[in-house]
Design a protein around this motif. Structure first.
Motif, PDB file in Angstrom:
ATOM      1  N   VAL A 180      38.055  39.333  41.549  1.00 54.44           N
ATOM      2  CA  VAL A 180      37.478  40.141  40.470  1.00 54.44           C
ATOM      3  C   VAL A 180      38.051  39.694  39.132  1.00 54.44           C
ATOM      4  CG1 VAL A 180      37.335  42.463  39.473  1.00 54.44           C
ATOM      5  CG2 VAL A 180      37.005  42.151  41.924  1.00 54.44           C
ATOM      6  N   ALA A 181      39.364  39.523  39.077  1.00 54.96           N
ATOM      7  CA  ALA A 181      40.023  39.100  37.842  1.00 54.96           C
ATOM      8  C   ALA A 181      39.582  37.702  37.427  1.00 54.96           C
ATOM      9  CB  ALA A 181      41.536  39.140  38.012  1.00 54.96           C
ATOM     10  N   GLU A 182      39.451  36.799  38.394  1.00 53.03           N
ATOM     11  CA  GLU A 182      38.991  35.444  38.080  1.00 53.03           C
ATOM     12  C   GLU A 182      37.562  35.474  37.541  1.00 53.03           C
ATOM     13  OE1 GLU A 182      39.440  33.183  41.671  1.00 53.03           O
ATOM     14  OE2 GLU A 182      41.608  33.063  41.479  1.00 53.03           O
ATOM     15  N   GLY A 183      36.723  36.312  38.127  1.00 52.41           N
ATOM     16  CA  GLY A 183      35.349  36.452  37.660  1.00 52.41           C
ATOM     17  C   GLY A 183      35.286  36.989  36.247  1.00 52.41           C
ATOM     18  N   GLN A 184      36.113  37.978  35.957  1.00 53.64           N
ATOM     19  CA  GLN A 184      36.152  38.544  34.610  1.00 53.64           C
ATOM     20  C   GLN A 184      36.610  37.493  33.602  1.00 53.64           C
ATOM     21  OE1 GLN A 184      38.733  41.892  35.271  1.00 53.64           O
ATOM     22  NE2 GLN A 184      37.045  43.283  35.688  1.00 53.64           N
ATOM     23  N   ALA A 185      37.602  36.718  33.975  1.00 55.33           N
ATOM     24  CA  ALA A 185      38.113  35.670  33.079  1.00 55.33           C
ATOM     25  C   ALA A 185      37.055  34.605  32.824  1.00 55.33           C
ATOM     26  CB  ALA A 185      39.371  35.042  33.672  1.00 55.33           C
ATOM     27  N   GLN A 186      36.357  34.204  33.873  1.00 55.72           N
ATOM     28  CA  GLN A 186      35.325  33.179  33.726  1.00 55.72           C
ATOM     29  C   GLN A 186      34.173  33.698  32.860  1.00 55.72           C
ATOM     30  OE1 GLN A 186      33.907  31.727  37.476  1.00 55.72           O
ATOM     31  NE2 GLN A 186      33.053  29.876  36.571  1.00 55.72           N
ATOM     32  N   LYS A 187      33.802  34.949  33.070  1.00 53.88           N
ATOM     33  CA  LYS A 187      32.736  35.558  32.270  1.00 53.88           C
ATOM     34  C   LYS A 187      33.158  35.635  30.802  1.00 53.88           C
ATOM     35  CE  LYS A 187      30.363  39.865  32.036  1.00 53.88           C
ATOM     36  NZ  LYS A 187      30.566  41.220  32.386  1.00 53.88           N
ATOM     37  N   SER A 188      34.393  36.002  30.556  1.00 47.35           N
ATOM     38  CA  SER A 188      34.906  36.073  29.189  1.00 47.35           C
ATOM     39  C   SER A 188      34.927  34.698  28.525  1.00 47.35           C
ATOM     40  CB  SER A 188      36.318  36.661  29.182  1.00 47.35           C
ATOM     41  OG  SER A 188      36.281  37.999  29.599  1.00 47.35           O
ATOM     42  N   LYS A 189      35.249  33.683  29.298  1.00 48.01           N
ATOM     43  CA  LYS A 189      35.258  32.320  28.774  1.00 48.01           C
ATOM     44  C   LYS A 189      33.842  31.925  28.339  1.00 48.01           C
ATOM     45  CE  LYS A 189      36.616  27.646  30.064  1.00 48.01           C
ATOM     46  NZ  LYS A 189      37.071  26.786  31.170  1.00 48.01           N
ATOM     47  N   GLY A 190      32.865  32.288  29.134  1.00 49.73           N
ATOM     48  CA  GLY A 190      31.471  32.013  28.780  1.00 49.73           C
ATOM     49  C   GLY A 190      31.049  32.784  27.548  1.00 49.73           C
ATOM     50  N   ASP A 191      31.481  34.028  27.445  1.00 51.74           N
ATOM     51  CA  ASP A 191      31.177  34.848  26.265  1.00 51.74           C
ATOM     52  C   ASP A 191      31.778  34.221  25.014  1.00 51.74           C
ATOM     53  OD1 ASP A 191      29.838  36.686  27.867  1.00 51.74           O
ATOM     54  OD2 ASP A 191      31.533  38.091  27.949  1.00 51.74           O
ATOM     55  N   ALA A 192      33.013  33.744  25.135  1.00 51.38           N
ATOM     56  CA  ALA A 192      33.688  33.128  23.989  1.00 51.38           C
ATOM     57  C   ALA A 192      32.987  31.840  23.569  1.00 51.38           C
ATOM     58  CB  ALA A 192      35.150  32.851  24.328  1.00 51.38           C
ATOM     59  N   ARG A 193      32.569  31.041  24.546  1.00 49.87           N
ATOM     60  CA  ARG A 193      31.858  29.796  24.243  1.00 49.87           C
ATOM     61  C   ARG A 193      30.549  30.103  23.507  1.00 49.87           C
ATOM     62  NH1 ARG A 193      32.177  24.712  26.616  1.00 49.87           N
ATOM     63  NH2 ARG A 193      33.348  25.537  28.355  1.00 49.87           N
ATOM     64  N   GLU A 194      29.839  31.121  23.982  1.00 55.89           N
ATOM     65  CA  GLU A 194      28.578  31.503  23.353  1.00 55.89           C
ATOM     66  C   GLU A 194      28.810  31.995  21.923  1.00 55.89           C
ATOM     67  OE1 GLU A 194      24.608  33.872  24.683  1.00 55.89           O
ATOM     68  OE2 GLU A 194      26.499  34.891  25.085  1.00 55.89           O
ATOM     69  N   ALA A 195      29.833  32.799  21.722  1.00 57.34           N
ATOM     70  CA  ALA A 195      30.143  33.306  20.384  1.00 57.34           C
ATOM     71  C   ALA A 195      30.510  32.172  19.436  1.00 57.34           C
ATOM     72  CB  ALA A 195      31.286  34.322  20.469  1.00 57.34           C
ATOM     73  N   LYS A 196      31.269  31.201  19.933  1.00 56.26           N
ATOM     74  CA  LYS A 196      31.666  30.052  19.116  1.00 56.26           C
ATOM     75  C   LYS A 196      30.433  29.275  18.665  1.00 56.26           C
ATOM     76  CE  LYS A 196      32.833  26.134  20.823  1.00 56.26           C
ATOM     77  NZ  LYS A 196      33.398  24.997  21.529  1.00 56.26           N
ATOM     78  N   GLU A 197      29.518  29.048  19.580  1.00 49.10           N
ATOM     79  CA  GLU A 197      28.311  28.289  19.249  1.00 49.10           C
ATOM     80  C   GLU A 197      27.417  29.052  18.273  1.00 49.10           C
ATOM     81  OE1 GLU A 197      27.564  25.079  19.991  1.00 49.10           O
ATOM     82  OE2 GLU A 197      29.603  25.076  20.741  1.00 49.10           O
ATOM     83  N   LYS A 198      27.333  30.362  18.437  1.00 45.12           N
ATOM     84  CA  LYS A 198      26.532  31.171  17.517  1.00 45.12           C
ATOM     85  C   LYS A 198      27.138  31.141  16.109  1.00 45.12           C
ATOM     86  CE  LYS A 198      24.252  34.329  20.687  1.00 45.12           C
ATOM     87  NZ  LYS A 198      24.053  35.712  21.091  1.00 45.12           N
ATOM     88  N   THR A 199      28.448  31.157  16.015  1.00 45.48           N
ATOM     89  CA  THR A 199      29.127  31.089  14.729  1.00 45.48           C
ATOM     90  C   THR A 199      28.876  29.740  14.070  1.00 45.48           C
ATOM     91  OG1 THR A 199      30.853  32.584  15.519  1.00 45.48           O
ATOM     92  CG2 THR A 199      31.367  31.261  13.583  1.00 45.48           C
ATOM     93  N   LYS A 200      28.943  28.670  14.849  1.00 43.41           N
ATOM     94  CA  LYS A 200      28.667  27.340  14.307  1.00 43.41           C
ATOM     95  C   LYS A 200      27.231  27.273  13.795  1.00 43.41           C
ATOM     96  CE  LYS A 200      29.687  24.007  17.161  1.00 43.41           C
ATOM     97  NZ  LYS A 200      30.164  23.116  18.250  1.00 43.41           N
ATOM     98  N   ASP A 201      26.290  27.853  14.532  1.00 44.96           N
ATOM     99  CA  ASP A 201      24.891  27.860  14.103  1.00 44.96           C
ATOM    100  C   ASP A 201      24.699  28.655  12.804  1.00 44.96           C
ATOM    101  OD1 ASP A 201      24.027  26.294  16.163  1.00 44.96           O
ATOM    102  OD2 ASP A 201      23.198  27.936  17.363  1.00 44.96           O
TER     103      ASP A 201
END
Length: 57
Positions: free
Chosen positions: A32-53
């Motif tokens: 569960v914790a690994e899944g939450q961490a992986q999901k958060s990593k994806g959220d952070a990547r998406e936020a970074k790309e949206k900021t760059k855009d």
């Protein structure tokens, strides 16, 4: 957002969500914790790309 980075973000989010759900169903807190961490990593990547855009335009 580049197509490749967007795909990576969505994949990480989906895999994390699935791992979190499976871990919850199995009673595996570590999964569960690994899944939450992986999901958060994806959220952070998406936020970074949206900021760059946002600064491109």
């Amino acid at each position: 957002m580049t197509a490749g980075e967007k795909a990576k973000a969505k994949t990480e989010q989906a895999e994390g969500k699935a791992k979190e759900a499976l871990g919850s169903a199995l009673g595996n807190d570590r999964m569960v914790a690994e899944g939450q961490a992986q999901k958060s990593k994806g959220d952070a990547r998406e936020a970074k790309e949206k900021t760059k855009d946002a600064f491109k335009h």
